[in-house]
Write a protein that holds these residues in place. Structure first.
Motif, PDB file in Angstrom:
ATOM      1  N   TYR A 162      28.855  19.501  39.590  1.00 40.91           N
ATOM      2  CA  TYR A 162      28.511  18.591  38.588  1.00 40.91           C
ATOM      3  C   TYR A 162      29.316  17.413  38.506  1.00 40.91           C
ATOM      4  CZ  TYR A 162      27.681  16.893  33.856  1.00 40.91           C
ATOM      5  OH  TYR A 162      27.647  16.342  32.519  1.00 40.91           O
ATOM      6  N   LYS A 163      28.887  15.983  38.468  1.00 35.17           N
ATOM      7  CA  LYS A 163      27.425  15.654  38.025  1.00 35.17           C
ATOM      8  C   LYS A 163      26.760  14.821  39.206  1.00 35.17           C
ATOM      9  CE  LYS A 163      24.724  13.374  34.797  1.00 35.17           C
ATOM     10  NZ  LYS A 163      23.769  13.245  33.658  1.00 35.17           N
ATOM     11  N   PHE A 164      25.645  15.355  39.508  1.00 35.80           N
ATOM     12  CA  PHE A 164      25.031  14.477  40.710  1.00 35.80           C
ATOM     13  C   PHE A 164      23.893  13.446  40.215  1.00 35.80           C
ATOM     14  CE2 PHE A 164      26.768  17.748  42.971  1.00 35.80           C
ATOM     15  CZ  PHE A 164      27.359  17.356  44.170  1.00 35.80           C
ATOM     16  N   ASP A 165      23.592  12.695  40.763  1.00 31.59           N
ATOM     17  CA  ASP A 165      22.103  11.674  40.818  1.00 31.59           C
ATOM     18  C   ASP A 165      21.075  12.326  41.324  1.00 31.59           C
ATOM     19  OD1 ASP A 165      23.875   9.743  39.371  1.00 31.59           O
ATOM     20  OD2 ASP A 165      23.834   8.451  41.325  1.00 31.59           O
ATOM     21  N   TYR A 178      33.817  21.568  38.327  1.00 34.99           N
ATOM     22  CA  TYR A 178      33.167  22.808  38.682  1.00 34.99           C
ATOM     23  C   TYR A 178      32.596  23.567  37.177  1.00 34.99           C
ATOM     24  CZ  TYR A 178      35.380  22.588  43.107  1.00 34.99           C
ATOM     25  OH  TYR A 178      35.683  22.172  44.264  1.00 34.99           O
ATOM     26  N   THR A 179      31.579  23.182  36.833  1.00 39.21           N
ATOM     27  CA  THR A 179      31.220  23.778  35.601  1.00 39.21           C
ATOM     28  C   THR A 179      30.273  24.892  35.851  1.00 39.21           C
ATOM     29  OG1 THR A 179      28.937  22.351  35.764  1.00 39.21           O
ATOM     30  CG2 THR A 179      30.847  21.217  34.747  1.00 39.21           C
ATOM     31  N   ASP A 180      29.710  25.259  36.880  1.00 38.99           N
ATOM     32  CA  ASP A 180      28.875  26.434  37.153  1.00 38.99           C
ATOM     33  C   ASP A 180      29.878  27.565  37.789  1.00 38.99           C
ATOM     34  OD1 ASP A 180      26.241  24.877  36.154  1.00 38.99           O
ATOM     35  OD2 ASP A 180      27.140  23.750  37.677  1.00 38.99           O
ATOM     36  N   ARG A 181      29.628  28.497  37.219  1.00 37.25           N
ATOM     37  CA  ARG A 181      30.798  29.680  37.782  1.00 37.25           C
ATOM     38  C   ARG A 181      30.020  30.803  37.887  1.00 37.25           C
ATOM     39  NH1 ARG A 181      35.482  26.375  37.154  1.00 37.25           N
ATOM     40  NH2 ARG A 181      36.817  27.794  37.821  1.00 37.25           N
ATOM     41  N   ILE A 182      30.615  32.068  38.491  1.00 38.11           N
ATOM     42  CA  ILE A 182      30.227  33.364  38.520  1.00 38.11           C
ATOM     43  C   ILE A 182      31.295  34.116  38.316  1.00 38.11           C
ATOM     44  CG2 ILE A 182      29.035  35.296  39.702  1.00 38.11           C
ATOM     45  CD1 ILE A 182      27.355  33.139  40.955  1.00 38.11           C
ATOM     46  N   ILE A 216      18.963  22.062  46.964  1.00 47.60           N
ATOM     47  CA  ILE A 216      18.108  21.759  45.658  1.00 47.60           C
ATOM     48  C   ILE A 216      18.632  20.849  44.926  1.00 47.60           C
ATOM     49  CG2 ILE A 216      17.305  22.994  43.647  1.00 47.60           C
ATOM     50  CD1 ILE A 216      17.267  25.613  45.119  1.00 47.60           C
ATOM     51  N   LYS A 217      17.875  19.688  44.746  1.00 48.04           N
ATOM     52  CA  LYS A 217      18.522  18.288  44.324  1.00 48.04           C
ATOM     53  C   LYS A 217      17.818  17.862  43.070  1.00 48.04           C
ATOM     54  CE  LYS A 217      20.356  17.241  48.886  1.00 48.04           C
ATOM     55  NZ  LYS A 217      20.445  16.272  49.909  1.00 48.04           N
ATOM     56  N   THR A 218      16.877  18.808  42.515  1.00 51.83           N
ATOM     57  CA  THR A 218      16.022  18.290  41.524  1.00 51.83           C
ATOM     58  C   THR A 218      16.749  18.250  39.945  1.00 51.83           C
ATOM     59  OG1 THR A 218      15.350  20.738  40.901  1.00 51.83           O
ATOM     60  CG2 THR A 218      14.235  19.282  42.429  1.00 51.83           C
ATOM     61  N   SER A 219      18.057  18.668  39.923  1.00 50.93           N
ATOM     62  CA  SER A 219      18.887  18.643  38.717  1.00 50.93           C
ATOM     63  C   SER A 219      20.172  17.857  38.940  1.00 50.93           C
ATOM     64  CB  SER A 219      19.088  20.049  38.118  1.00 50.93           C
ATOM     65  OG  SER A 219      19.967  20.077  37.034  1.00 50.93           O
ATOM     66  N   ASP A 220      21.023  17.598  37.925  1.00 50.73           N
ATOM     67  CA  ASP A 220      22.251  16.912  38.034  1.00 50.73           C
ATOM     68  C   ASP A 220      23.294  17.833  38.559  1.00 50.73           C
ATOM     69  OD1 ASP A 220      21.978  17.985  35.495  1.00 50.73           O
ATOM     70  OD2 ASP A 220      22.994  16.368  34.566  1.00 50.73           O
ATOM     71  N   HIS A 221      22.915  19.322  38.444  1.00 47.12           N
ATOM     72  CA  HIS A 221      23.730  20.367  38.719  1.00 47.12           C
ATOM     73  C   HIS A 221      23.348  21.089  39.972  1.00 47.12           C
ATOM     74  CE1 HIS A 221      25.825  21.156  34.821  1.00 47.12           C
ATOM     75  NE2 HIS A 221      24.969  20.352  34.594  1.00 47.12           N
ATOM     76  N   ARG A 222      24.172  21.571  40.909  1.00 46.54           N
ATOM     77  CA  ARG A 222      23.872  22.246  41.868  1.00 46.54           C
ATOM     78  C   ARG A 222      24.033  23.769  41.599  1.00 46.54           C
ATOM     79  NH1 ARG A 222      22.081  18.069  43.102  1.00 46.54           N
ATOM     80  NH2 ARG A 222      22.605  16.586  45.043  1.00 46.54           N
ATOM     81  N   PRO A 223      22.876  24.479  42.228  1.00 45.53           N
ATOM     82  CA  PRO A 223      23.056  25.834  41.779  1.00 45.53           C
ATOM     83  C   PRO A 223      24.237  26.751  42.597  1.00 45.53           C
ATOM     84  CG  PRO A 223      20.767  25.381  42.863  1.00 45.53           C
ATOM     85  CD  PRO A 223      21.617  24.298  42.760  1.00 45.53           C
ATOM     86  N   VAL A 224      24.784  27.930  41.893  1.00 45.94           N
ATOM     87  CA  VAL A 224      25.977  28.450  42.451  1.00 45.94           C
ATOM     88  C   VAL A 224      25.230  29.840  42.781  1.00 45.94           C
ATOM     89  CG1 VAL A 224      28.194  29.442  42.370  1.00 45.94           C
ATOM     90  CG2 VAL A 224      27.625  26.973  41.473  1.00 45.94           C
TER      91      VAL A 224
END
Length: 611
Positions: free
Chosen positions: A500-503, A520-524, A545-553
């Motif tokens: 986070y955070k991407f264009d 690192y907002t997205d965690r497991i 996957i770049k359809t959001s400003d977050h990258r999946p984890v």
């Protein structure tokens, strides 16, 4: 006293007898020298050894000198007309030799001696190794045919080594079992049949064969993978009363060891903040089925924050991606928080009833964007809890995020009807202590306490997989070390850049006026009651996957399983059938469209010819 004429006649007879033996003696000498020099290879063709002249073999009957000379003259006269060694068949020669050796000796008729052209033929074939002559039986020498019979050709080289894996090329034809061949199914003896059937029914047999469908299908053509069930076992098995020792139980040790010999369950966890986008990625293979993994997992758990407006469409896309091997066990939502669980369809019978609960952390908002969704169930004798959550955002709102965590662990009302597998280690104030294995994932919104310029400078240094310079400033790791949040939880080593955070649509971090610091907002995170129950296999982000400003984890884990008892409420194989059918229908439609497009491309292509 013999006269001089008699002595002279006997001497001439001996010289003629030596002339008869001389070609065969020369041939035997050549054959002996060749056997000494050549290496004996069992895989090279071996022509039969040179037959001995009839009448000279050991143990044969004595033949008069006149018969020998008469036979020699008859052979020489026949050779001028035709060469029986070249034109005759092996069957005819065998018959003639048998008759000459068997009947000719008794009747006293002239015997056929081997042709004199045999030594040159042996010289031409001296490159072949001869091993038959060394192990031949002397009593059978005179029964060998007088004509040369070539043995069938065999591979000149050594056979390829057979690998241990049944998926190897060398064993593909070896493992094929023709259902029409009764010899493979009967096996002659009952003991061998039972032992082979027991071995083939073990699920461990398919571990090395999963990549080779031909071998798996060939093994299944004769023997079933399922264990046979005796009628008395069916009578004794009760699914209504719990079995204390787990003997014969549906969720007991026998069933567990058959499906999971190592008692390890593959769990795939994915978390993604979709930013409420309506348009979903065209392909979700990179999210659920990474190309750099060897095998698909047994359970897929997908948590989404700020999910798309059409939740049903999202679930259909997940089913379409995973295909017919998986079914949706359960799905729950809390506002725009979605939590979906898929399991392999052959494991659905070992799952208990599924329960879920939700917690809201922002009461004022009409749209529930912050909070948590939890799903709990028991698989065999191991209880699982999956939680996805979205905490309060903001760089400096660490305390608010800790409050969100405390509210969730206290208010999440699970389990309700499921029995606790270990009540002595459970507490009423923390839901995560009431399950054996807990996975908590989502957008926790913890940031890096570092200026954006310094963070980008560290990223541009090309540190590779070593993210320790950034993680030293991570708010979540700092709070976990102090024990103020996620008590008892662990996290795998982070070896991927901030998510986070991407264009949207590119790999550039925030270029808006806010210029948010990459974090690192997205965690497991995970927690287990017994030490080393959960082993991390993979922990990374999905950068494609770049359809959001977050990258999946995503995270892949191996979880320890324990046998259970029949006192838990079983789910009885329940799953979303309509979702399954719709996902498979779309999958088939997509494949047909690909084929049609490929056919159109082939029809539109032209071939230029030069005349």
């Amino acid at each position: 006293i013999p006269s001089k004429d008699d002595l002279r006649t006997e001497k001439s007879n001996q010289e003629e007898l030596k002339d008869i033996k001389k070609p065969y003696e020369g041939t035997s000498l050549l054959q002996d020298e060749h056997n000494k020099d050549a290496k004996i290879s069992p895989f090279k063709p071996q022509p039969p050894s040179l037959p001995k002249p009839v009448g000279l073999g050991m143990g044969g009957k004595n033949i008069s000198f006149e018969e020998k000379v008469r036979g020699r003259r008859l052979r020489n006269s026949q050779e001028s007309l035709t060469d029986p060694g070249e034109t005759g068949s092996s069957t005819d020669s065998l018959k003639e030799d048998t008759s000459s050796n068997g009947q000719g000796l008794a009747s006293g008729r002239p015997l056929d001696l081997p042709p004199m052209e045999t030594p040159p033929f042996r010289i031409r074939t001296c490159s072949f190794s001869e091993t038959d002559s060394e192990h031949s039986d002397p009593n059978k020498e005179r029964l060998k045919p007088s004509r040369i019979i070539l043995s069938p050709l065999q591979p000149s080289g050594t056979y390829p080594p057979l690998e241990d894996s049944a998926a190897s090329t060398s064993l593909r034809t070896t493992n094929r079992i023709d259902r029409d061949c009764l010899d493979y199914s009967v096996m002659g003896r009952r003991g061998r049949s039972e032992r082979l059937q027991r071995n083939l029914s073990d699920s461990r047999l398919l571990d090395t064969m999963v990549s080779d469908s031909a071998s798996v299908h060939s093994m299944k053509s004769t023997y079933s993978v399922l264990n046979p069930i005796r009628p008395r076992d069916v009578r004794n098995r009760s699914f209504l009363e719990g079995s204390v020792l787990g003997n014969g139980a549906l969720l007991g040790a026998e069933e567990l060891d058959r499906y999971f010999p190592e008692r390890r369950l593959g769990v795939y966890v994915a978390t993604w903040n979709m930013q409420g986008e309506k348009g979903l990625p065209y392909n979700l293979d990179d999210l659920l089925l990474p190309a750099d993994t060897d095998f698909a997992q047994d359970v897929y758990v997908i948590g989404v924050q700020e999910g798309c407006p059409d939740r049903r469409e999202w679930e259909i896309r997940l089913q379409e991606t995973l295909g017919p091997y998986y079914v949706m066990l359960y799905a729950a939502a809390h506002g725009v928080l979605y939590l979906t669980i898929f399991v392999r369809r052959d494991l659905i019978w070992f799952c208990s009833e599924v329960e879920h609960a939700t917690v809201t952390t922002r009461i004022i908002s009409q749209i529930k964007t912050k909070g948590a969704v939890g799903i709990g169930f028991t698989f065999f004798g191991t209880s699982f809890l999956f939680i996805t959550s979205h905490f309060t955002s903001g760089d400096s709102k660490v305390y608010e995020r800790i409050l969100d965590y405390n509210k969730i662990i206290e208010a999440l009302a699970l389990p309700r009807n499921l029995p606790d597998t270990n009540p002595y280690r459970s507490t009423t104030s923390d839901v995560t202590t009431r399950f054996d294995e807990v996975f908590w994932f989502g957008d926790f919104n913890f940031r890096l306490n570092k200026e954006r310029g310094e963070v980008e400078a560290i990223l541009n240094q090309g540190v590779g997989a070593d993210m320790s310079p950034l993680l030293q400033h991570d708010q979540l790791l700092k709070e976990m070390k102090e024990g103020s949040i996620f008590k008892g939880f662990q996290e795998a080593a982070i070896q991927f850049p901030p998510t986070y955070k991407f264009d949207i649509g590119c790999d550039v971090y925030d270029t808006t006026t806010k210029q948010r610091t990459p974090s690192y907002t997205d965690r497991i995170l995970y927690r287990n009651r017994q030490a080393d129950d959960i082993k991390v296999v993979k922990y990374t982000s999905c950068s494609s996957i770049k359809t959001s400003d977050h990258r999946p984890v995503i995270g892949m884990f191996q979880v320890k399983l324990r046998p259970g008892r029949d006192n838990i409420p079983l789910g009885a194989g329940q799953f979303d059938r309509s979702l399954y059918l719709e996902g498979i229908r779309r999958r088939i439609t997509r494949e047909l469209k690909k084929r049609e497009a490929a056919m159109k491309n082939q029809n539109n292509s032209t071939v230029c010819t030069i005349s």
